[in-house]
Scaffold this motif. Structure first.
Motif, PDB file in Angstrom:
ATOM      1  N   HIS A 156      40.583  51.389  36.229  1.00 53.79           N
ATOM      2  CA  HIS A 156      39.605  50.578  36.957  1.00 53.79           C
ATOM      3  C   HIS A 156      39.966  49.092  36.932  1.00 53.79           C
ATOM      4  O   HIS A 156      39.086  48.232  36.932  1.00 53.79           O
ATOM      5  CB  HIS A 156      38.211  50.781  36.357  1.00 53.79           C
ATOM      6  N   GLU A 158      41.095  47.189  39.238  1.00 51.19           N
ATOM      7  CA  GLU A 158      40.615  46.446  40.406  1.00 51.19           C
ATOM      8  C   GLU A 158      39.150  46.065  40.238  1.00 51.19           C
ATOM      9  O   GLU A 158      38.734  44.952  40.601  1.00 51.19           O
ATOM     10  CB  GLU A 158      40.809  47.273  41.677  1.00 51.19           C
ATOM     11  N   GLN A 159      38.352  46.986  39.706  1.00 50.57           N
ATOM     12  CA  GLN A 159      36.937  46.672  39.497  1.00 50.57           C
ATOM     13  C   GLN A 159      36.761  45.622  38.405  1.00 50.57           C
ATOM     14  O   GLN A 159      35.886  44.753  38.526  1.00 50.57           O
ATOM     15  CB  GLN A 159      36.175  47.954  39.139  1.00 50.57           C
ATOM     16  N   GLN A 161      38.901  43.339  37.819  1.00 53.13           N
ATOM     17  CA  GLN A 161      39.341  42.110  38.465  1.00 53.13           C
ATOM     18  C   GLN A 161      38.221  41.484  39.290  1.00 53.13           C
ATOM     19  O   GLN A 161      38.092  40.255  39.358  1.00 53.13           O
ATOM     20  CB  GLN A 161      40.546  42.404  39.356  1.00 53.13           C
ATOM     21  N   GLU A 162      37.394  42.321  39.900  1.00 42.74           N
ATOM     22  CA  GLU A 162      36.299  41.808  40.730  1.00 42.74           C
ATOM     23  C   GLU A 162      35.267  41.034  39.920  1.00 42.74           C
ATOM     24  O   GLU A 162      34.495  40.253  40.481  1.00 42.74           O
ATOM     25  CB  GLU A 162      35.623  42.961  41.476  1.00 42.74           C
ATOM     26  N   HIS A 235      28.438  50.742  35.544  1.00 41.53           N
ATOM     27  CA  HIS A 235      28.270  50.951  36.984  1.00 41.53           C
ATOM     28  C   HIS A 235      27.462  49.804  37.591  1.00 41.53           C
ATOM     29  O   HIS A 235      27.819  49.275  38.666  1.00 41.53           O
ATOM     30  CB  HIS A 235      27.574  52.291  37.235  1.00 41.53           C
ATOM     31  N   PHE A 238      29.672  46.596  37.721  1.00 40.14           N
ATOM     32  CA  PHE A 238      30.653  46.612  38.806  1.00 40.14           C
ATOM     33  C   PHE A 238      29.965  46.462  40.166  1.00 40.14           C
ATOM     34  O   PHE A 238      30.529  45.858  41.075  1.00 40.14           O
ATOM     35  CB  PHE A 238      31.469  47.885  38.748  1.00 40.14           C
ATOM     36  N   GLU A 239      28.794  47.026  40.315  1.00 42.18           N
ATOM     37  CA  GLU A 239      28.041  46.875  41.562  1.00 42.18           C
ATOM     38  C   GLU A 239      27.701  45.411  41.810  1.00 42.18           C
ATOM     39  O   GLU A 239      27.825  44.916  42.937  1.00 42.18           O
ATOM     40  CB  GLU A 239      26.760  47.705  41.526  1.00 42.18           C
ATOM     41  N   ALA A 241      29.321  42.811  40.727  1.00 44.12           N
ATOM     42  CA  ALA A 241      30.548  42.084  41.056  1.00 44.12           C
ATOM     43  C   ALA A 241      31.002  42.367  42.482  1.00 44.12           C
ATOM     44  O   ALA A 241      31.536  41.472  43.162  1.00 44.12           O
ATOM     45  CB  ALA A 241      31.655  42.481  40.077  1.00 44.12           C
ATOM     46  N   ALA A 242      30.763  43.592  42.961  1.00 49.50           N
ATOM     47  CA  ALA A 242      31.196  43.959  44.315  1.00 49.50           C
ATOM     48  C   ALA A 242      30.370  43.269  45.391  1.00 49.50           C
ATOM     49  O   ALA A 242      30.824  43.121  46.527  1.00 49.50           O
ATOM     50  CB  ALA A 242      31.118  45.482  44.482  1.00 49.50           C
ATOM     51  N   HIS A 243      29.177  42.874  45.038  1.00 57.09           N
ATOM     52  CA  HIS A 243      28.317  42.220  46.029  1.00 57.09           C
ATOM     53  C   HIS A 243      28.239  40.709  45.821  1.00 57.09           C
ATOM     54  O   HIS A 243      27.495  40.019  46.454  1.00 57.09           O
ATOM     55  CB  HIS A 243      26.894  42.807  45.943  1.00 57.09           C
TER      56      HIS A 243
END
Length: 243
Positions: A156, A158-159, A161-162, A235, A238-239, A241-243
């Motif tokens: 993970h 990439e996640q 990294q985010e 989870h 990571f959510e 960070a993705a937004h």
């Protein structure tokens, strides 16, 4: 944050490397002074398993009723490749005695009565009173930390990294890791590579590496108690960070 006593107790009960330092036994090889197992007793004493013919057992046996001073030194090394890989050290000092009849034949259990303790880690340096050490609880994720950090780093990345996006201006421009987890060629000088460094019930610590490097903590909404709650907390992190 975890208390100094909790951090020390966690290191003692972890799989980090440890060596028992005894005055007069300095000539022994380090591996001869490394306990095969260690556990904290109900009163805060530390039990250490050694081969019956080890220098530590001989010293404790010869001391008999005399007080034999000893120091258990623990070194915590990050389970992933990262600059400045030693995460911390702890020292638990006290008096050593044999506890015959506890271990299997060919082995001896030594009892270290804790007189004082000291921890110097990613949170800082602090003395720990024996009473606080005895009352402290081990971090519930200690048995999972190595596996989780290695999994995050290899699967993970990439996640992880985010998470740089949550740092605002402090983060600079993110750098995508290559398959080996290393910084890609041609990245900007302000780019940062994220490496998962440490994990406890309160959150995840990440080391950002590039032209400069620094650590950042990402706290969970509430402390986690087991692997199931950890998966949910990761989870959600990571959510975010993705937004």
């Amino acid at each position: 944050m975890p208390s100094a006593a909790e951090r020390t107790r966690t290191l003692v009960q972890s799989t980090c490397s440890a060596v028992l330092l005894i005055p007069g036994v300095e000539a022994a090889r380090p591996e001869q002074l490394t306990p095969q197992a260690r556990v904290v007793g109900t009163d805060g004493e530390v039990f250490l398993l050694f081969p019956a013919d080890s220098p530590a057992v001989r010293a404790a046996t010869h001391a008999q009723h005399d007080e034999l001073a000893a120091v258990l030194e623990i070194t915590d090394v990050a389970p992933v490749s990262v600059p400045h890989r030693i995460r911390g050290r702890a020292w638990v000092s006290g008096w050593l005695t044999c506890t015959p009849g506890v271990a299997e034949p060919g082995a001896m259990m030594l009892r270290l009565e804790v007189g004082e303790a000291y921890v110097d880690d990613l949170w800082g340096a602090c003395e720990v009173e024996p009473e606080d050490f005895a009352r402290a609880a081990c971090d519930p994720l200690v048995a999972h930390e190595t596996e989780v950090l290695q999994h995050l780093h290899s699967v993970h990345s990439e996640q992880v990294q985010e998470l740089c996006g949550l740092l605002g201006e402090r983060g600079g421009a993110p750098v995508a890791p290559d398959e080996g987890g290393e910084k890609t060629e041609g990245a900007g000088t302000q780019g940062l590579r994220a490496v998962p460094l440490a994990l406890d019930r309160f959150g995840l610590r990440v080391r950002f590496v590039g032209e400069r490097h620094f650590d950042a903590r990402f706290d969970f909404p509430t402390p986690v108690r087991d692997a199931v709650e950890l998966r949910r907390a990761m989870h959600r992190l990571f959510e975010a960070a993705a937004h």
